[in-house]
Design a protein around this motif. Structure first.
Motif, PDB file in Angstrom:
ATOM      1  N   PRO A 133       9.115   3.727  -3.438  1.00  0.00           N
ATOM      2  CA  PRO A 133       9.301   5.173  -3.234  1.00  0.00           C
ATOM      3  C   PRO A 133      10.760   5.543  -2.984  1.00  0.00           C
ATOM      4  CG  PRO A 133       8.371   4.170  -1.271  1.00  0.00           C
ATOM      5  CD  PRO A 133       8.345   3.118  -2.341  1.00  0.00           C
ATOM      6  N   ARG A 134      11.120   6.757  -3.380  1.00  0.00           N
ATOM      7  CA  ARG A 134      12.419   7.327  -3.050  1.00  0.00           C
ATOM      8  C   ARG A 134      12.288   8.089  -1.729  1.00  0.00           C
ATOM      9  NH1 ARG A 134      12.796  10.963  -8.267  1.00  0.00           N
ATOM     10  NH2 ARG A 134      10.778  11.463  -7.292  1.00  0.00           N
ATOM     11  N   ARG A 162       0.828  -1.209   0.000  1.00  0.00           N
ATOM     12  CA  ARG A 162       0.000   0.000   0.000  1.00  0.00           C
ATOM     13  C   ARG A 162       0.863   1.260   0.000  1.00  0.00           C
ATOM     14  NH1 ARG A 162      -3.923  -2.011   4.861  1.00  0.00           N
ATOM     15  NH2 ARG A 162      -5.271  -3.437   3.659  1.00  0.00           N
ATOM     16  N   VAL A 163       1.961   1.235   0.765  1.00  0.00           N
ATOM     17  CA  VAL A 163       2.870   2.381   0.792  1.00  0.00           C
ATOM     18  C   VAL A 163       3.467   2.600  -0.603  1.00  0.00           C
ATOM     19  CG1 VAL A 163       5.035   3.282   1.725  1.00  0.00           C
ATOM     20  CG2 VAL A 163       3.383   2.179   3.253  1.00  0.00           C
ATOM     21  N   CYS A 164       3.864   1.514  -1.246  1.00  0.00           N
ATOM     22  CA  CYS A 164       4.427   1.636  -2.595  1.00  0.00           C
ATOM     23  C   CYS A 164       3.372   2.143  -3.580  1.00  0.00           C
ATOM     24  CB  CYS A 164       4.969   0.281  -3.052  1.00  0.00           C
ATOM     25  SG  CYS A 164       6.446  -0.261  -2.159  1.00  0.00           S
ATOM     26  N   ALA A 165       2.128   1.695  -3.404  1.00  0.00           N
ATOM     27  CA  ALA A 165       1.050   2.096  -4.319  1.00  0.00           C
ATOM     28  C   ALA A 165       0.779   3.592  -4.254  1.00  0.00           C
ATOM     29  CB  ALA A 165      -0.221   1.315  -3.995  1.00  0.00           C
ATOM     30  N   LEU A 166       1.101   4.211  -3.121  1.00  0.00           N
ATOM     31  CA  LEU A 166       0.921   5.664  -3.006  1.00  0.00           C
ATOM     32  C   LEU A 166       1.799   6.415  -3.999  1.00  0.00           C
ATOM     33  CD1 LEU A 166       0.927   6.120   0.896  1.00  0.00           C
ATOM     34  CD2 LEU A 166      -1.060   6.202  -0.644  1.00  0.00           C
ATOM     35  N   HIS A 167       2.852   5.740  -4.478  1.00  0.00           N
ATOM     36  CA  HIS A 167       3.837   6.415  -5.327  1.00  0.00           C
ATOM     37  C   HIS A 167       3.886   5.825  -6.734  1.00  0.00           C
ATOM     38  CE1 HIS A 167       4.999   6.805  -1.052  1.00  0.00           C
ATOM     39  NE2 HIS A 167       5.159   8.068  -1.401  1.00  0.00           N
ATOM     40  N   HIS A 168       2.797   5.166  -7.116  1.00  0.00           N
ATOM     41  CA  HIS A 168       2.674   4.637  -8.476  1.00  0.00           C
ATOM     42  C   HIS A 168       2.845   5.794  -9.488  1.00  0.00           C
ATOM     43  CE1 HIS A 168       1.254   1.869 -11.549  1.00  0.00           C
ATOM     44  NE2 HIS A 168       0.503   2.865 -12.026  1.00  0.00           N
TER      45      HIS A 168
END
Length: 215
Positions: free
Chosen positions: A84-85, A73-79
């Motif tokens: 994420p960087r 979910r955290v990664c999906a915020l930065h699709h």
């Protein structure tokens, strides 16, 4: 005799040489190595300390399945980015990170990790590979939510370092107690003293302490 065997991917040592040294230095440990079989640790490829530590923070005190869901979910915020960087984490409102499943403490931790990566406290992989273990521990434990055990696991399973002794790991201590005597569970100094003869391959010995619990 000079050993000409190929380098083992991800490790900064030769497992067979390490096991031979440990068996010669500590026959009791040699018996465990013989019973447990070949050393099979294969470090996970790591391109970024930031990514490795972010994952470690997310996984703390959670089951693997739950942590993987939250990390996704955290990664999906930065699709469309796959991961994420540091700048992406800092640009994300804390409430969005919490909505993805991070606790308040972990939200503060990942933001501190991002800030310390950008200011150079958390080094690049190129630099960290030239740093001593103690220096890596000292630098990375300044990050909120990152303790010595977390860094020791990174040294063992991501960086493939040869001489890590995670005294605070209950599995290692239980394996030592099963192999060498129960007193070690009450007094970690017993393990520290015996492990002096294991240098410079305490990582390999620690791996066999975990294996001792499976025999």
């Amino acid at each position: 005799m000079t050993l000409t065997a190929p380098r083992f991917p991800g490790l900064d040592y030769h497992p067979e040489v390490a096991c031979r040294h440990l068996s010669d230095a500590d026959p009791k440990l040699g018996e465990l190595i013989e019973q447990a079989g070949p050393f099979l640790l294969e470090p996970e490829p790591t391109k970024s300390l930031f990514a490795a530590l972010l994952e470690s923070i997310v996984y703390q005190q959670l089951s693997g399945k739950a942590a993987a869901t939250i990390l996704g979910r955290v990664c999906a915020l930065h699709h469309p980015r796959r991961f994420p960087r540091p700048a992406d984490i800092l640009a994300t409102a804390p409430e969005r990170l919490r909505a993805a499943g991070l606790s308040n403490a972990k939200t503060l931790a990942v933001r501190d990790l991002a800030a310390k990566t950008l200011d150079g406290t958390v080094p690049s992989m190129l630099r960290v590979r030239r740093m001593a273990d103690d220096e890596i521990v000292e630098r990375l434990t300044t990050v909120r939510g990152v303790g010595r055990w977390t860094v020791e696991m990174l040294l063992l399973f991501r960086l493939g370092r040869s001489d890590v002794l995670p005294v605070g790991d209950l599995g290692v201590r239980k394996g030592f107690a099963r192999t060498f005597g129960r007193r070690a569970l009450k007094d970690p100094a017993v393990m520290v003293r015996r492990a002096e003869r294991w240098r410079p391959y305490r990582s390999v010995a620690s791996w066999y302490m975990w294996r001792a619990l499976e025999l």
